[in-house]
Motif scaffolding. Structure first.
Motif, PDB file in Angstrom:
ATOM      1  N   GLU A  81       3.581  -4.210   2.204  1.00  0.00           N
ATOM      2  CA  GLU A  81       2.942  -5.041   3.231  1.00  0.00           C
ATOM      3  C   GLU A  81       2.366  -4.176   4.343  1.00  0.00           C
ATOM      4  O   GLU A  81       1.304  -4.466   4.885  1.00  0.00           O
ATOM      5  CB  GLU A  81       3.949  -6.045   3.813  1.00  0.00           C
ATOM      6  CG  GLU A  81       4.249  -7.187   2.860  1.00  0.00           C
ATOM      7  CD  GLU A  81       5.369  -8.096   3.338  1.00  0.00           C
ATOM      8  OE1 GLU A  81       5.697  -9.035   2.597  1.00  0.00           O
ATOM      9  OE2 GLU A  81       5.920  -7.854   4.438  1.00  0.00           O
ATOM     10  N   THR A  82       3.090  -3.104   4.686  1.00  0.00           N
ATOM     11  CA  THR A  82       2.657  -2.252   5.798  1.00  0.00           C
ATOM     12  C   THR A  82       1.491  -1.352   5.410  1.00  0.00           C
ATOM     13  O   THR A  82       0.553  -1.179   6.184  1.00  0.00           O
ATOM     14  CB  THR A  82       3.839  -1.383   6.279  1.00  0.00           C
ATOM     15  OG1 THR A  82       4.910  -2.248   6.618  1.00  0.00           O
ATOM     16  CG2 THR A  82       3.449  -0.551   7.489  1.00  0.00           C
ATOM     17  N   THR A  83       1.557  -0.767   4.207  1.00  0.00           N
ATOM     18  CA  THR A  83       0.567   0.250   3.838  1.00  0.00           C
ATOM     19  C   THR A  83      -0.548  -0.278   2.935  1.00  0.00           C
ATOM     20  O   THR A  83      -1.609   0.334   2.861  1.00  0.00           O
ATOM     21  CB  THR A  83       1.244   1.416   3.084  1.00  0.00           C
ATOM     22  OG1 THR A  83       1.791   0.911   1.852  1.00  0.00           O
ATOM     23  CG2 THR A  83       2.349   2.046   3.921  1.00  0.00           C
ATOM     24  N   GLY A  84      -0.287  -1.365   2.215  1.00  0.00           N
ATOM     25  CA  GLY A  84      -1.256  -1.840   1.230  1.00  0.00           C
ATOM     26  C   GLY A  84      -1.108  -1.142  -0.114  1.00  0.00           C
ATOM     27  O   GLY A  84      -1.844  -1.440  -1.064  1.00  0.00           O
ATOM     28  N   CYS A  85      -0.136  -0.203  -0.209  1.00  0.00           N
ATOM     29  CA  CYS A  85       0.081   0.550  -1.440  1.00  0.00           C
ATOM     30  C   CYS A  85       0.353  -0.392  -2.615  1.00  0.00           C
ATOM     31  O   CYS A  85       1.064  -1.378  -2.462  1.00  0.00           O
ATOM     32  CB  CYS A  85       1.264   1.508  -1.242  1.00  0.00           C
ATOM     33  SG  CYS A  85       1.450   2.738  -2.542  1.00  0.00           S
ATOM     34  N   ALA A  86      -0.234  -0.078  -3.772  1.00  0.00           N
ATOM     35  CA  ALA A  86      -0.061  -0.864  -5.000  1.00  0.00           C
ATOM     36  C   ALA A  86      -0.669  -2.257  -4.904  1.00  0.00           C
ATOM     37  O   ALA A  86      -0.303  -3.144  -5.659  1.00  0.00           O
ATOM     38  CB  ALA A  86       1.408  -0.943  -5.410  1.00  0.00           C
ATOM     39  N   GLY A  87      -1.622  -2.409  -4.008  1.00  0.00           N
ATOM     40  CA  GLY A  87      -2.255  -3.721  -3.847  1.00  0.00           C
ATOM     41  C   GLY A  87      -3.352  -3.998  -4.850  1.00  0.00           C
ATOM     42  O   GLY A  87      -3.839  -5.122  -4.937  1.00  0.00           O
ATOM     43  N   GLN A  88      -3.746  -2.971  -5.606  1.00  0.00           N
ATOM     44  CA  GLN A  88      -4.832  -3.200  -6.572  1.00  0.00           C
ATOM     45  C   GLN A  88      -4.348  -2.961  -7.994  1.00  0.00           C
ATOM     46  O   GLN A  88      -3.714  -3.822  -8.573  1.00  0.00           O
ATOM     47  CB  GLN A  88      -6.035  -2.356  -6.184  1.00  0.00           C
ATOM     48  CG  GLN A  88      -6.632  -2.879  -4.861  1.00  0.00           C
ATOM     49  CD  GLN A  88      -7.932  -2.221  -4.508  1.00  0.00           C
ATOM     50  OE1 GLN A  88      -8.672  -1.762  -5.373  1.00  0.00           O
ATOM     51  NE2 GLN A  88      -8.241  -2.161  -3.219  1.00  0.00           N
TER      52      GLN A  88
END
Ligand code: FES
Length: 56
Positions: free
Chosen positions: A30-37
């Motif tokens: 949620e904080t970094t956006g990591c693994a969002g795609q």
């Protein structure tokens, strides 16, 4: 080092999220956006998160 190429998240971004209080993979995402795609970075991201938490 880049952990997530899709979103451009580095190991330092993850460590900073942990420093700011993130204690779960969900919070780091949620904080970094990591693994969002594509999600291919999830395993590496989790390892970096665990390492950062162990150093707190
Ligand atoms: Fe992180 Fe694709 S490399 S979502």
């Amino acid at each position: 080092m880049y952990v997530c190429l899709c979103v451009g998240v580095t190991d330092r971004d993850i460590a900073n999220a942990v420093s700011d209080g993130a204690r779960s993979w969900r919070e780091v995402r949620e904080t970094t956006g990591c693994a969002g795609q594509c999600g291919k970075c999830a395993c590496t991201g989790k390892s970096v998160m665990r390492e950062a938490i162990s150093q707190e």
